[in-house]
Scaffold this motif. Structure first.
Motif, PDB file in Angstrom:
ATOM      1  N   GLU A  84       0.808  -1.217   0.000  1.00 54.81           N
ATOM      2  CA  GLU A  84       0.000   0.000   0.000  1.00 54.81           C
ATOM      3  C   GLU A  84       0.843   1.271   0.000  1.00 54.81           C
ATOM      4  OE1 GLU A  84      -3.090   0.738  -0.359  1.00 54.81           O
ATOM      5  OE2 GLU A  84      -3.998  -1.256  -0.323  1.00 54.81           O
ATOM      6  N   ASP A  85       2.074   1.182   0.505  1.00 55.37           N
ATOM      7  CA  ASP A  85       2.915   2.382   0.592  1.00 55.37           C
ATOM      8  C   ASP A  85       3.775   2.601  -0.648  1.00 55.37           C
ATOM      9  OD1 ASP A  85       1.962   3.045   3.106  1.00 55.37           O
ATOM     10  OD2 ASP A  85       3.474   1.848   4.151  1.00 55.37           O
ATOM     11  N   ALA A  86       3.692   1.709  -1.612  1.00 44.84           N
ATOM     12  CA  ALA A  86       4.443   1.912  -2.855  1.00 44.84           C
ATOM     13  C   ALA A  86       3.891   3.130  -3.590  1.00 44.84           C
ATOM     14  CB  ALA A  86       4.354   0.670  -3.738  1.00 44.84           C
ATOM     15  N   ALA A  87       4.762   3.884  -4.235  1.00 50.73           N
ATOM     16  CA  ALA A  87       4.353   5.137  -4.886  1.00 50.73           C
ATOM     17  C   ALA A  87       3.219   4.943  -5.889  1.00 50.73           C
ATOM     18  CB  ALA A  87       5.561   5.788  -5.560  1.00 50.73           C
ATOM     19  N   GLU A 115      -0.364   6.723  -5.136  1.00 49.32           N
ATOM     20  CA  GLU A 115      -0.843   7.741  -6.072  1.00 49.32           C
ATOM     21  C   GLU A 115      -2.212   7.389  -6.633  1.00 49.32           C
ATOM     22  OE1 GLU A 115       0.168   9.792 -10.413  1.00 49.32           O
ATOM     23  OE2 GLU A 115       1.670   8.504  -9.464  1.00 49.32           O
ATOM     24  N   LEU A 116      -2.388   6.139  -7.039  1.00 51.64           N
ATOM     25  CA  LEU A 116      -3.679   5.746  -7.599  1.00 51.64           C
ATOM     26  C   LEU A 116      -4.787   5.813  -6.550  1.00 51.64           C
ATOM     27  CD1 LEU A 116      -2.573   2.747  -9.838  1.00 51.64           C
ATOM     28  CD2 LEU A 116      -3.293   5.015 -10.595  1.00 51.64           C
ATOM     29  N   ARG A 117      -4.488   5.421  -5.301  1.00 49.69           N
ATOM     30  CA  ARG A 117      -5.482   5.549  -4.227  1.00 49.69           C
ATOM     31  C   ARG A 117      -5.876   7.028  -4.059  1.00 49.69           C
ATOM     32  NH1 ARG A 117      -7.326   0.423  -3.423  1.00 49.69           N
ATOM     33  NH2 ARG A 117      -5.797  -0.977  -2.447  1.00 49.69           N
ATOM     34  N   CYS A 118      -4.856   7.899  -4.100  1.00 47.78           N
ATOM     35  CA  CYS A 118      -5.101   9.325  -3.930  1.00 47.78           C
ATOM     36  C   CYS A 118      -5.975   9.868  -5.050  1.00 47.78           C
ATOM     37  CB  CYS A 118      -3.760  10.054  -3.883  1.00 47.78           C
ATOM     38  SG  CYS A 118      -3.895  11.851  -3.831  1.00 47.78           S
ATOM     39  N   ARG A 175      -6.179  12.906   0.734  1.00 43.41           N
ATOM     40  CA  ARG A 175      -5.051  13.535   1.429  1.00 43.41           C
ATOM     41  C   ARG A 175      -4.220  12.505   2.188  1.00 43.41           C
ATOM     42  NH1 ARG A 175      -4.756  19.027   1.921  1.00 43.41           N
ATOM     43  NH2 ARG A 175      -6.512  20.266   1.144  1.00 43.41           N
ATOM     44  N   ARG A 176      -4.872  11.503   2.778  1.00 44.80           N
ATOM     45  CA  ARG A 176      -4.107  10.470   3.485  1.00 44.80           C
ATOM     46  C   ARG A 176      -3.225   9.701   2.503  1.00 44.80           C
ATOM     47  NH1 ARG A 176      -9.143   9.935   6.161  1.00 44.80           N
ATOM     48  NH2 ARG A 176      -9.711   8.128   4.874  1.00 44.80           N
ATOM     49  N   ALA A 177      -3.789   9.368   1.349  1.00 41.77           N
ATOM     50  CA  ALA A 177      -2.994   8.662   0.344  1.00 41.77           C
ATOM     51  C   ALA A 177      -1.902   9.560  -0.224  1.00 41.77           C
ATOM     52  CB  ALA A 177      -3.908   8.160  -0.774  1.00 41.77           C
ATOM     53  N   TYR A 178      -2.194  10.866  -0.315  1.00 38.34           N
ATOM     54  CA  TYR A 178      -1.203  11.820  -0.819  1.00 38.34           C
ATOM     55  C   TYR A 178       0.044  11.814   0.071  1.00 38.34           C
ATOM     56  CZ  TYR A 178       0.814  16.251  -2.428  1.00 38.34           C
ATOM     57  OH  TYR A 178       1.659  17.214  -2.919  1.00 38.34           O
ATOM     58  N   GLU A 179      -0.144  11.738   1.369  1.00 34.36           N
ATOM     59  CA  GLU A 179       0.994  11.709   2.281  1.00 34.36           C
ATOM     60  C   GLU A 179       1.850  10.463   2.046  1.00 34.36           C
ATOM     61  OE1 GLU A 179       1.963  14.150   4.220  1.00 34.36           O
ATOM     62  OE2 GLU A 179       0.258  15.307   3.438  1.00 34.36           O
ATOM     63  N   ARG A 180       1.208   9.308   1.828  1.00 27.21           N
ATOM     64  CA  ARG A 180       1.973   8.086   1.555  1.00 27.21           C
ATOM     65  C   ARG A 180       2.705   8.204   0.218  1.00 27.21           C
ATOM     66  NH1 ARG A 180      -2.922   5.718   2.859  1.00 27.21           N
ATOM     67  NH2 ARG A 180      -3.119   4.763   0.795  1.00 27.21           N
ATOM     68  N   TRP A 181       2.027   8.780  -0.758  1.00 26.58           N
ATOM     69  CA  TRP A 181       2.636   8.962  -2.077  1.00 26.58           C
ATOM     70  C   TRP A 181       3.859   9.878  -1.983  1.00 26.58           C
ATOM     71  CZ3 TRP A 181      -0.084  12.371  -6.312  1.00 26.58           C
ATOM     72  CH2 TRP A 181       0.691  12.377  -7.472  1.00 26.58           C
ATOM     73  N   SER A 182       3.736  10.967  -1.258  1.00 25.92           N
ATOM     74  CA  SER A 182       4.839  11.932  -1.142  1.00 25.92           C
ATOM     75  C   SER A 182       6.051  11.321  -0.454  1.00 25.92           C
ATOM     76  CB  SER A 182       4.374  13.170  -0.364  1.00 25.92           C
ATOM     77  OG  SER A 182       3.306  13.817  -1.031  1.00 25.92           O
TER      78      SER A 182
END
Length: 548
Positions: free
Chosen positions: A128-131, A135-138, A151-158
């Motif tokens: 789930e933490d892979a970019a 990004e797709l979740r976001c 926004r939560r997914a955006y933080e993981r993506w960043s």
């Protein structure tokens, strides 16, 4: 007469790959894949669907790629380990999974269950933490209007590795992030996110020269869509933060490219909104007139919806400014005849189209987010004072003359002398691994083929691609190997096949393609030549692998 149906599936697949792009080629690839499923040949089924997906992507029909991607995943589920010896193909499939999920953002013709299933499968393999997954979740949550989840997914993506090979273009990631932040009402954060793609682009004190623009673009990122895409994403954030001059210069520079680039259609809505909200109504109407025919053949439903909404906003503000009677030519399409339409009427037509497309997304999504987003666009008012025609005409001024003493990187359509850097850039743009050998040869592995690209000729202006099939034959099958190569050269134009005997009791089946580029080559043209070498070389190696 022998037909492709009478030959083995591998030969039929090679024939299909050599066909011109079009619906018939796609239909044949689908037939081969289905036949391979029925006869228990998963390897050919996957290869045919790889070719089918890439054909759809090349035709700009990303949504059609969803089903063959889903079928490839099903084939792998039924045959675990099928691609274990081909990690490059597994990465390629995962990239296609990402593209299939992205297709759901662009059209309601892709079901959300399909998109979520492919995304869940990708998350199961990458985490789930892979970019790519984050990004797709976001972006999926944002598309549905669930900003907290986005926004939560955006933080993981960043926080993830930006260079994940499954992810989209790393050079475009800042623009994708900034677009989300701008949509969430954070223009300052959006501009901060764009910084990696725009470092050194423009100084606000004076108009940049073309030389300065190109040097900054070359230094900021290796992505061929930059800096123009990032500049376009920054238009409204700059306008909202009062940097009107910088926004105007960015618009001029970016639109100079986007006006004639078909793949840039999704970015035109930002140019129209900039003209509408920045007070450049006359220029906006000129752009709308120029680009209106593209609305009848859009990249996807999302870009059509956004273009129509931006056009409706522009027409509405122009009508309020007394320009509602200005007439714009709208070409005929389908049952709609060509007509000279006044601005006010055209605005009504575009608003109806945007609203209908938003409704189709919401009907699939089970939300009202897209309709609400389009309504908010249509309700926007100018962010800057209207400008005079004299001031507006300054947008059309050409930048300073280039310094002939300093050669510039060629544009995608500009011919340049062939050199190693140009060849390496063409391979880099494909996003596939390759190695640089001591003699300057660039070599990579594509499926069953090893392909070596080198520059030959006295001036290094001949592009040579050498294909070596992974499978070798025993020396005792020499007559059969020569017969195979002769048949290949009789039936196909590329590559030229031959047999090499290394002296170790085996036969190497190789092939080659040479192209004289002494008159120069444009980067876009070189990309086509490299793609053709890879496609035909892979087909040759797979035909060798299919020999008894």
């Amino acid at each position: 007469m022998t037909t492709a149906r009478d030959r083995g599936l591998a030969a039929a697949l090679a024939d299909a790959r050599d066909r011109p792009d079009g619906a018939e080629r796609c239909a044949e690839l689908e037939r081969i894949a289905s036949r391979a499923d029925a006869t228990g040949d998963p390897r050919t089924a996957v290869s045919a669907r790889f070719a089918l997906v890439e054909a759809y992507l090349h035709r700009g029909e990303r949504w059609r790629a969803v089903e063959p991607v889903r079928r490839m995943r099903a084939t792998l589920d039924g045959h675990p380990g099928l691609l274990d010896a081909r990690p490059d193909e597994l990465t390629r499939l995962r990239r296609h999974q990402r593209q299939a999920v992205e297709a759901s953002f662009g059209t309601p013709r892709v079901g959300l269950d399909q998109a979520r299933s492919l995304l869940d499968a990708l998350a199961g393999e990458l985490g789930e933490d892979a970019a790519p997954v984050a990004e797709l979740r976001c972006r999926l949550a944002d598309h549905l209007g669930d900003e907290p989840a986005a926004r939560r997914a955006y933080e993981r993506w960043s926080a993830a590795d930006a260079n994940d090979p499954v992810g989209g273009c790393a050079g475009c990631a800042p623009a994708r992030r900034a677009d989300l932040l701008a949509g969430w009402g954070e223009p300052d954060a959006a501009l901060a996110a764009l910084a990696p793609a725009l470092t050194g682009w423009v100084e606000p004190e004076a108009p940049p020269t073309r030389r300065g623009e190109r040097q900054a673009a070359a230094g900021a990122t290796a992505c061929t869509d930059q800096p123009e895409r990032a500049l376009t994403v920054g238009l409204l954030p700059w306008l909202r933060t009062g940097a009107v001059t910088r926004a105007a210069r960015a618009h001029v520079y970016a639109y100079r490219r986007h006006r004639s680039e078909k793949t840039a259609f999704p970015l035109l809505a930002a140019h129209l909104r900039f003209c509408a909200l920045g007070g450049y109504l006359h220029r906006g109407l000129e752009i709308l007139t120029e680009q209106l025919p593209e609305l009848d053949r859009p990249a996807d439903d999302l870009s059509a919806m956004e273009f129509a909404a931006a056009g409706a906003l522009l027409c509405g503000l122009a009508a309020e400014a007394g320009l509602g009677g200005r007439r714009i030519h709208r070409p005929g399409h389908g049952s709609r005849p060509a007509a000279e339409v006044d601005v006010a009427t055209l605005g009504t037509q575009l608003q109806a189209l945007a609203t209908a497309l938003a409704g189709s997304f919401d009907a699939r999504n089970g939300t009202g987010h897209q309709s609400g987003r389009i309504a908010s666009w249509l309700a926007e008012r100018p962010l800057a004072a209207p400008v005079s025609l004299a001031a507006e005409s300054e947008l059309d001024e050409e930048p300073d003359a280039e310094d002939p003493a300093e050669p510039l990187p060629p544009g995608p359509e500009e011919p340049a002398p062939l050199d190693a850097a140009l060849l390496a850039a063409a391979l880099d743009a494909r996003g596939e691994p390759y190695t640089l050998e001591p003699d300057g040869t660039l070599a990579g592995r594509w499926g069953e083929a090893t392909i070596q690209f080198r520059l030959l000729g006295r001036d290094g202006d001949v592009l040579h691609a050498r294909v070596v099939a992974q499978r070798r034959l025993p020396a005792g099958r020499r007559a059969e190997a020569y017969a195979f190569c002769n048949a290949w050269n009789h039936d196909r134009l590329l590559p030229a096949a031959y047999v090499h005997e290394p002296g170790d009791g085996t036969l190497v089946l190789a092939a080659g393609v040479s192209t004289d580029l002494s008159c120069g080559v444009a980067p876009a043209q070189l990309a086509v030549l490299v793609a053709a070498a890879v496609r035909t070389g892979t087909a040759y190696a797979e035909a060798v692998a299919a020999l008894p």
